[in-house]
Scaffold this motif. Structure first.
Motif, mmCIF file in Angstrom:
data_model
loop_
_atom_site.group_PDB
_atom_site.id
_atom_site.type_symbol
_atom_site.label_atom_id
_atom_site.label_comp_id
_atom_site.label_asym_id
_atom_site.label_seq_id
_atom_site.Cartn_x
_atom_site.Cartn_y
_atom_site.Cartn_z
ATOM 1 N N ASP A 48 0.811 -1.215 0.000
ATOM 2 C CA ASP A 48 0.000 0.000 0.000
ATOM 3 C C ASP A 48 0.843 1.263 0.000
ATOM 4 N N ASN A 49 2.175 1.135 0.128
ATOM 5 C CA ASN A 49 3.041 2.304 0.136
ATOM 6 C C ASN A 49 3.099 2.898 -1.273
ATOM 7 N N ILE A 50 2.992 4.210 -1.365
ATOM 8 C CA ILE A 50 2.988 4.864 -2.677
ATOM 9 C C ILE A 50 4.393 5.192 -3.150
ATOM 10 N N ILE A 51 5.419 4.929 -2.324
ATOM 11 C CA ILE A 51 6.800 5.308 -2.636
ATOM 12 C C ILE A 51 7.631 4.064 -2.893
ATOM 13 N N SER A 52 8.384 4.078 -3.981
ATOM 14 C CA SER A 52 9.259 2.943 -4.280
ATOM 15 C C SER A 52 10.673 3.158 -3.765
ATOM 16 N N ASN A 53 11.090 4.426 -3.618
ATOM 17 C CA ASN A 53 12.446 4.702 -3.127
ATOM 18 C C ASN A 53 12.487 6.124 -2.575
ATOM 19 N N TYR A 54 13.437 6.365 -1.655
ATOM 20 C CA TYR A 54 13.570 7.708 -1.085
ATOM 21 C C TYR A 54 15.002 7.923 -0.621
ATOM 22 N N ASP A 55 15.342 9.202 -0.401
ATOM 23 C CA ASP A 55 16.678 9.551 0.103
ATOM 24 C C ASP A 55 16.550 10.812 0.953
ATOM 25 N N THR A 56 17.142 10.790 2.144
ATOM 26 C CA THR A 56 17.086 11.925 3.062
ATOM 27 C C THR A 56 18.480 12.222 3.581
ATOM 28 N N LYS A 57 18.894 13.488 3.495
ATOM 29 C CA LYS A 57 20.205 13.890 3.981
ATOM 30 C C LYS A 57 20.084 15.157 4.813
ATOM 31 N N THR B 88 1.230 14.988 -11.916
ATOM 32 C CA THR B 88 1.461 14.652 -10.504
ATOM 33 C C THR B 88 2.305 15.727 -9.821
ATOM 34 N N THR B 89 1.851 16.154 -8.653
ATOM 35 C CA THR B 89 2.625 17.067 -7.809
ATOM 36 C C THR B 89 2.867 16.395 -6.465
ATOM 37 N N ALA B 90 3.855 16.887 -5.728
ATOM 38 C CA ALA B 90 4.209 16.263 -4.447
ATOM 39 C C ALA B 90 4.555 17.336 -3.432
ATOM 40 N N SER B 91 4.298 17.011 -2.180
ATOM 41 C CA SER B 91 4.704 17.857 -1.062
ATOM 42 C C SER B 91 5.159 16.957 0.078
ATOM 43 N N PHE B 92 5.989 17.509 0.966
ATOM 44 C CA PHE B 92 6.506 16.757 2.106
ATOM 45 C C PHE B 92 6.011 17.393 3.397
ATOM 46 N N THR B 93 5.769 16.539 4.393
ATOM 47 C CA THR B 93 5.367 16.994 5.730
ATOM 48 C C THR B 93 6.321 16.419 6.762
ATOM 49 N N ALA B 94 6.756 17.280 7.693
ATOM 50 C CA ALA B 94 7.601 16.852 8.814
ATOM 51 C C ALA B 94 6.819 17.038 10.097
ATOM 52 N N ILE B 95 6.707 15.965 10.892
ATOM 53 C CA ILE B 95 5.999 16.022 12.174
ATOM 54 C C ILE B 95 7.034 15.858 13.283
ATOM 55 N N ASP C 238 15.191 18.524 16.581
ATOM 56 C CA ASP C 238 14.220 17.742 17.348
ATOM 57 C C ASP C 238 14.756 16.327 17.512
ATOM 58 N N PRO C 239 14.410 15.649 18.633
ATOM 59 C CA PRO C 239 14.888 14.267 18.810
ATOM 60 C C PRO C 239 14.254 13.268 17.857
ATOM 61 N N GLU C 240 13.083 13.582 17.254
ATOM 62 C CA GLU C 240 12.445 12.633 16.333
ATOM 63 C C GLU C 240 11.598 13.415 15.332
ATOM 64 N N ILE C 241 11.941 13.281 14.052
ATOM 65 C CA ILE C 241 11.214 13.958 12.985
ATOM 66 C C ILE C 241 10.679 12.893 12.027
ATOM 67 N N THR C 242 9.348 12.827 11.895
ATOM 68 C CA THR C 242 8.711 11.867 10.989
ATOM 69 C C THR C 242 8.404 12.557 9.660
ATOM 70 N N LEU C 243 8.895 11.959 8.575
ATOM 71 C CA LEU C 243 8.713 12.539 7.241
ATOM 72 C C LEU C 243 7.684 11.729 6.450
ATOM 73 N N SER C 244 6.801 12.443 5.747
ATOM 74 C CA SER C 244 5.827 11.770 4.877
ATOM 75 C C SER C 244 5.712 12.548 3.579
ATOM 76 N N ALA C 245 5.236 11.863 2.539
ATOM 77 C CA ALA C 245 5.055 12.477 1.220
ATOM 78 C C ALA C 245 3.593 12.389 0.824
ATOM 79 N N SER D 97 -4.572 14.090 -10.805
ATOM 80 C CA SER D 97 -5.959 14.203 -11.264
ATOM 81 C C SER D 97 -6.912 14.539 -10.120
ATOM 82 N N GLY D 98 -6.468 15.404 -9.221
ATOM 83 C CA GLY D 98 -7.315 15.845 -8.119
ATOM 84 C C GLY D 98 -7.373 14.895 -6.945
ATOM 85 N N THR D 99 -6.704 13.749 -7.036
ATOM 86 C CA THR D 99 -6.705 12.778 -5.943
ATOM 87 C C THR D 99 -5.353 12.808 -5.235
ATOM 88 N N THR D 100 -5.377 12.891 -3.909
ATOM 89 C CA THR D 100 -4.148 12.966 -3.113
ATOM 90 C C THR D 100 -4.006 11.722 -2.244
#
Length: 436
Positions: free
Chosen positions: A196-205, A231-238, A266-273, A278-281
């Protein structure tokens, strides 16, 4: 020559049929080329997750890859599988578990085949010697029927013992099968969860930080499993306290990237995309960053400096100095000052300082500094019995951090001869003024 009689041979054949090199297959699986080479030479066995991934890449069932069923292509990757393999009368394959945590018929069959294969290796085998022993026991039983009844009773007891032993073996094997089936089912369930994950690969530095502002700077990239031209994308950090920060991503081909994203430390940062087409997120978390705090990003420093007190003088002699300074894995830090400092007892100011500007030049020239010096050095200070002395390297970097790394720490007590100070273990986080 048929090289498909082993798991390694089937992996090699599948890779070649897919037109992949060992390095290319390793990249798709997230392993090294050497790991793929060991699998193909049967020097190592892939984990279940890699086996399932390879079966999908090669377009065969996992059972065929393991050699426990005839070779058949996976529906959607090779030729359509026959109805009996799809588990219906010709409709599309049902790959969705009917209940939470349950497996499809196809996945359950694969798990049972793998478990049975391992169980076969765990089953006790009768050696020729044990067969002879059993045959002898049978002869004794026949002979016992013709002899005295007490011998028959003795053989009866032996048979009872053998039954108990066999029951114990069966119990152990059943437990092994249960444990193995649970492990296989758990791994397959984890793999299904990732579907169900929409991401096949990622990289964070983490590319930079600011001590004064208490911020870190990130560069984040994701590759979606599916995307279109709109397709457009945005990132959220919690953050750990619940605060959220968002940034838009820039697309280049199929990769969405956000560079120079500044966030609070911060001691813990959760990243999501979040991907919108087509109007669906749709959104999905992909990484948790730990210890993004001041002090977490430092030059890596280590070494030693031998310490001995001269008899009768009260002074300390240092022998060979071994010092290495290496870069932080993610951030380009540069030392601006390197000093050897001697701290007596719990003083916050050093008793003596030996500047090492040439160590700074060496690091800036080659990106690291390895220093070894056999020249003896004698302190200017005189120590009394009961005193402690800490020899530490003090480094200031271009981000305004000052850190200390202990090279040697000793106590000069009455219980040791004057030229044999007692070594002291100190905390890796030691700072001047801290008790040792």
């Amino acid at each position: 020559m048929d090289n498909t009689n082993t798991l390694g041979g089937r992996i090699q054949a599948g890779r070649k049929a897919a037109g992949l090199s060992q390095e290319a297959l390793g990249e798709r699986l997230g392993v090294s080329r050497q790991a793929v080479s060991k699998w193909e030479s049967d020097a190592a066995v892939p984990e279940l997750e890699n086996l399932i991934a390879m079966s999908r890449i090669f377009g065969v069932t996992i059972g065929a890859l393991l050699g426990v069923e005839p070779t058949a292509e996976v529906p959607g990757q090779g030729e359509p599988a026959p109805p009996e393999e799809r588990g219906d009368a010709g409709g599309p394959e049902d790959t969705t578990p009917s209940l939470a945590g349950e497996l499809t018929e196809r996945e359950l069959a694969a798990a049972e085949a793998i478990a049975e294969k391992y169980l076969a290796a765990a089953r006790p085998r009768w050696s020729r010697r044990r067969k002879i022993a059993v045959g002898a026991a049978g002869c004794l039983l026949v002979l016992g029927l013709a002899l005295a009844g007490n011998r028959l009773i003795a053989l009866d007891r032996q048979m009872d013992d053998l039954r108990f032993q066999m029951a114990d073996v069966q119990s152990q094997v059943s437990q092994q099968l249960s444990d193995l089936t649970g492990q296989v089912t758990g791994q397959i369930s984890n793999i299904l969860d990732k579907k169900d994950n929409i991401i096949s690969n990622y990289d964070t530095k983490v590319t930079d930080f600011d001590l004064e502002a208490s911020t870190v700077t990130l560069t984040v990239s994701v590759v979606p499993k599916e995307w279109t031209e709109d397709t457009t994308a945005s990132f959220t950090a919690i953050l750990s306290d619940g605060r959220q920060f968002q940034t838009e991503a820039v697309r280049q081909d199929g990769t969405f990237t956000a560079a120079n994203w500044v966030l609070p430390t911060d001691p813990e940062i959760t990243l999501s995309a979040a991907l919108t087409s087509s109007g669906t997120t749709r959104s999905s978390p992909f990484e948790i960053l730990h210890d993004c705090l001041p002090g977490a990003f430092q030059l890596r420093v280590g070494g030693s400096w031998d310490m001995t007190r001269y008899q009768g003088t009260g002074k300390v002699s240092f022998g060979a100095l071994n010092l290495h300074i290496e870069p932080d894995p993610g951030i380009n830090l540069l030392p601006t000052a390197v000093d050897l400092c001697l701290y007596r007892n719990q003083e916050t100011e050093p008793e003596q300082v030996l500047p090492m500007p040439w160590a700074v030049d060496l690091y800036r020239d080659q990106g690291y500094a390895y220093i070894y010096n056999e020249q003896d050095f004698e302190t200017a200070c005189t120590l009394e019995k009961g005193d402690t002395l800490v020899a530490a390297v003090r480094i200031t970097d271009d981000h305004g951090q000052t850190t200390w790394t202990v090279l040697e720490a000793c106590c000069f007590s009455d219980g040791f001869s004057p030229d044999m100070p007692q070594p002291i273990d100190v905390s890796p986080d030691w700072v001047p003024g801290q008790a040792v």
